[in-house]
Scaffold this motif. Structure first.
Motif, PDB file in Angstrom:
ATOM      1  N   ASP A 171       0.812  -1.217   0.000  1.00  0.00           N
ATOM      2  CA  ASP A 171       0.000   0.000   0.000  1.00  0.00           C
ATOM      3  C   ASP A 171       0.847   1.269   0.000  1.00  0.00           C
ATOM      4  N   SER A 172       1.917   1.265   0.767  1.00  0.00           N
ATOM      5  CA  SER A 172       2.786   2.429   0.836  1.00  0.00           C
ATOM      6  C   SER A 172       3.484   2.688  -0.492  1.00  0.00           C
ATOM      7  N   GLU A 173       4.004   1.627  -1.120  1.00  0.00           N
ATOM      8  CA  GLU A 173       4.670   1.751  -2.408  1.00  0.00           C
ATOM      9  C   GLU A 173       3.681   2.174  -3.489  1.00  0.00           C
ATOM     10  N   LEU A 174       2.455   1.658  -3.389  1.00  0.00           N
ATOM     11  CA  LEU A 174       1.415   2.000  -4.360  1.00  0.00           C
ATOM     12  C   LEU A 174       1.096   3.491  -4.304  1.00  0.00           C
ATOM     13  N   GLN A 175       0.915   4.019  -3.098  1.00  0.00           N
ATOM     14  CA  GLN A 175       0.610   5.439  -2.955  1.00  0.00           C
ATOM     15  C   GLN A 175       1.779   6.296  -3.436  1.00  0.00           C
ATOM     16  N   HIS A 176       2.980   5.842  -3.139  1.00  0.00           N
ATOM     17  CA  HIS A 176       4.188   6.539  -3.599  1.00  0.00           C
ATOM     18  C   HIS A 176       4.220   6.596  -5.125  1.00  0.00           C
ATOM     19  N   SER A 177       3.862   5.510  -5.782  1.00  0.00           N
ATOM     20  CA  SER A 177       3.856   5.438  -7.237  1.00  0.00           C
ATOM     21  C   SER A 177       2.793   6.347  -7.841  1.00  0.00           C
ATOM     22  N   ILE A 178       1.629   6.372  -7.217  1.00  0.00           N
ATOM     23  CA  ILE A 178       0.544   7.239  -7.696  1.00  0.00           C
ATOM     24  C   ILE A 178       0.974   8.703  -7.655  1.00  0.00           C
ATOM     25  N   GLU A 179       1.582   9.101  -6.546  1.00  0.00           N
ATOM     26  CA  GLU A 179       2.030  10.492  -6.406  1.00  0.00           C
ATOM     27  C   GLU A 179       3.131  10.811  -7.415  1.00  0.00           C
ATOM     28  N   LEU A 180       3.982   9.841  -7.701  1.00  0.00           N
ATOM     29  CA  LEU A 180       5.051  10.064  -8.669  1.00  0.00           C
ATOM     30  C   LEU A 180       4.488  10.355 -10.056  1.00  0.00           C
ATOM     31  N   VAL A 181       3.491   9.590 -10.479  1.00  0.00           N
ATOM     32  CA  VAL A 181       2.894   9.815 -11.797  1.00  0.00           C
ATOM     33  C   VAL A 181       2.217  11.183 -11.845  1.00  0.00           C
ATOM     34  N   ARG A 182       1.528  11.546 -10.780  1.00  0.00           N
ATOM     35  CA  ARG A 182       0.899  12.878 -10.727  1.00  0.00           C
ATOM     36  C   ARG A 182       1.947  13.983 -10.874  1.00  0.00           C
ATOM     37  N   ARG A 183       3.068  13.833 -10.161  1.00  0.00           N
ATOM     38  CA  ARG A 183       4.114  14.860 -10.210  1.00  0.00           C
ATOM     39  C   ARG A 183       4.793  14.896 -11.572  1.00  0.00           C
ATOM     40  N   ALA A 184       4.914  13.751 -12.221  1.00  0.00           N
ATOM     41  CA  ALA A 184       5.519  13.721 -13.554  1.00  0.00           C
ATOM     42  C   ALA A 184       4.700  14.549 -14.529  1.00  0.00           C
ATOM     43  N   ARG A 185       3.403  14.422 -14.456  1.00  0.00           N
ATOM     44  CA  ARG A 185       2.535  15.227 -15.320  1.00  0.00           C
ATOM     45  C   ARG A 185       2.618  16.708 -14.947  1.00  0.00           C
ATOM     46  N   ALA A 186       2.590  17.001 -13.638  1.00  0.00           N
ATOM     47  CA  ALA A 186       2.611  18.393 -13.179  1.00  0.00           C
ATOM     48  C   ALA A 186       3.940  19.079 -13.485  1.00  0.00           C
ATOM     49  N   ASP A 187       5.046  18.375 -13.265  1.00  0.00           N
ATOM     50  CA  ASP A 187       6.367  18.995 -13.406  1.00  0.00           C
ATOM     51  C   ASP A 187       6.884  19.008 -14.837  1.00  0.00           C
ATOM     52  N   PHE A 188       6.538  17.987 -15.622  1.00  0.00           N
ATOM     53  CA  PHE A 188       7.116  17.860 -16.954  1.00  0.00           C
ATOM     54  C   PHE A 188       6.089  17.950 -18.077  1.00  0.00           C
ATOM     55  N   GLY A 189       4.813  18.054 -17.724  1.00  0.00           N
ATOM     56  CA  GLY A 189       3.773  18.191 -18.744  1.00  0.00           C
ATOM     57  C   GLY A 189       3.566  16.948 -19.585  1.00  0.00           C
ATOM     58  N   VAL A 190       4.008  15.802 -19.067  1.00  0.00           N
ATOM     59  CA  VAL A 190       3.950  14.576 -19.853  1.00  0.00           C
ATOM     60  C   VAL A 190       2.526  14.007 -19.872  1.00  0.00           C
ATOM     61  N   THR A 191       2.145  13.443 -20.997  1.00  0.00           N
ATOM     62  CA  THR A 191       0.888  12.715 -21.137  1.00  0.00           C
ATOM     63  C   THR A 191       1.141  11.263 -20.738  1.00  0.00           C
ATOM     64  N   VAL A 192       0.150  10.634 -20.071  1.00  0.00           N
ATOM     65  CA  VAL A 192       0.358   9.285 -19.541  1.00  0.00           C
ATOM     66  C   VAL A 192      -0.740   8.344 -20.040  1.00  0.00           C
ATOM     67  N   ILE A 193      -0.331   7.218 -20.618  1.00  0.00           N
ATOM     68  CA  ILE A 193      -1.241   6.100 -20.894  1.00  0.00           C
ATOM     69  C   ILE A 193      -0.709   4.917 -20.108  1.00  0.00           C
ATOM     70  N   TRP A 194      -1.587   4.321 -19.326  1.00  0.00           N
ATOM     71  CA  TRP A 194      -1.141   3.436 -18.253  1.00  0.00           C
ATOM     72  C   TRP A 194      -1.991   2.168 -18.229  1.00  0.00           C
ATOM     73  N   VAL A 195      -1.377   1.025 -18.520  1.00  0.00           N
ATOM     74  CA  VAL A 195      -2.046  -0.276 -18.400  1.00  0.00           C
ATOM     75  C   VAL A 195      -1.931  -0.726 -16.956  1.00  0.00           C
ATOM     76  N   GLU A 196      -3.069  -1.079 -16.350  1.00  0.00           N
ATOM     77  CA  GLU A 196      -3.032  -1.432 -14.933  1.00  0.00           C
ATOM     78  C   GLU A 196      -4.161  -2.381 -14.559  1.00  0.00           C
ATOM     79  N   HIS A 197      -3.846  -3.324 -13.640  1.00  0.00           N
ATOM     80  CA  HIS A 197      -4.854  -4.217 -13.064  1.00  0.00           C
ATOM     81  C   HIS A 197      -5.211  -3.815 -11.634  1.00  0.00           C
ATOM     82  N   VAL A 198      -4.401  -2.980 -11.007  1.00  0.00           N
ATOM     83  CA  VAL A 198      -4.663  -2.586  -9.620  1.00  0.00           C
ATOM     84  C   VAL A 198      -5.727  -1.485  -9.636  1.00  0.00           C
ATOM     85  N   MET A 199      -6.983  -1.890  -9.437  1.00  0.00           N
ATOM     86  CA  MET A 199      -8.086  -0.948  -9.628  1.00  0.00           C
ATOM     87  C   MET A 199      -8.095   0.151  -8.570  1.00  0.00           C
ATOM     88  N   LYS A 200      -7.542  -0.122  -7.395  1.00  0.00           N
ATOM     89  CA  LYS A 200      -7.439   0.925  -6.379  1.00  0.00           C
ATOM     90  C   LYS A 200      -6.605   2.088  -6.910  1.00  0.00           C
TER      91      LYS A 200
END
Length: 244
Positions: A171-200
């Protein structure tokens, strides 16, 4: 404005064999989750966009240019980066050297010294600065995935494709990863397409969901609305669940 447009994409023997193919567009700056049951064609589609598998039919346009069938290095130079579920670091290099490779082979040409400076910047971004001189084999799986993200961001992509990078995290690593993707978009303006099974993670992070099922796009829209649609429930849980 769309940065990516797919029209009629199919891949025989690759999970994308629907007659009409897969068609959708993604606007610049979106965080879009690509979900669906096993074998739906999600990873195949991601690899087609990233140049790792050429589609059998259809067209892929990136920033208005036809990139259908480009090789991985060509897609990378065009501004598309891909991070796979299983990290593929250069085992004989340090963490810093691995991160620098992404800058050297990204969309813009930089010197070795500039690549190392950018590597330091990206390692700080993913909170691996204290491991920069460590052998890459000393990193945990979670840290290796963060290193891979740092390496890809170092090339200054406009679109980053993430293939199940949050699988197997606590759970801790998952939340850390979510925040990282958010910051990547905010800081670098990157568009994200993300394949995922972890519905949370999907429900927390994605602004839009695309649902694939046996090579067909069966839903596209707001995550909470999409995951209640009968066709989507059926694809994931079967007919009885959709009818209940």
């Amino acid at each position: 404005m769309p940065i990516l447009e797919l029209t009629g994409i199919t891949k025989r023997f690759g999970g994308l064999s629907a007659v009409d193919g897969v068609s959708f567009s993604v606007d610049e700056g979106e965080i879009v989750a690509l979900v669906g049951p096993n074998g739906a064609g999600k990873s195949t589609l991601l690899k087609a966009i990233g140049g790792m598998q050429a589609p059998t039919d259809g067209t892929i346009r990136f920033d208005g240019a036809d990139i259908t069938g480009l090789k991985p290095h060509q897609a990378r130079h065009a501004g598309i980066a891909i991070v796979l579920q299983t990290p593929r670091p250069f085992e004989t290099m340090t963490v810093r050297e691995n991160a620098a490779v992404g800058a050297l082979f990204g969309g813009d040409r930089v010197s070795e010294a500039a690549a190392l400076r950018r590597a330091d910047e990206m390692l700080e971004f993913v909170e691996l600065s204290d491991r920069r001189n460590a052998p890459v084999g000393a990193l945990t799986l979670h840290e290796q995935r963060f290193l891979e993200i740092a390496r890809q961001l170092g090339g200054r992509p406009r679109l980053i494709l993430l293939d199940e990078v949050m699988a197997g995290l606590n759970d801790s690593e998952l939340q850390h990863s979510i925040e990282l993707v958010r910051r990547a978009r905010a800081d670098f303006g990157v568009t994200v397409i993300w394949v995922e099974h972890v519905m949370k993670a999907v429900m927390s992070l994605a602004e839009r969901i695309l649902v694939l099922n046996f090579g067909s796009l069966i839903a596209d829209g707001d995550p909470r609305d999409v995951m209640r649609q009968p066709d989507v429930v059926t694809a994931y849980l079967g007919e009885q669940a959709a009818a209940s």
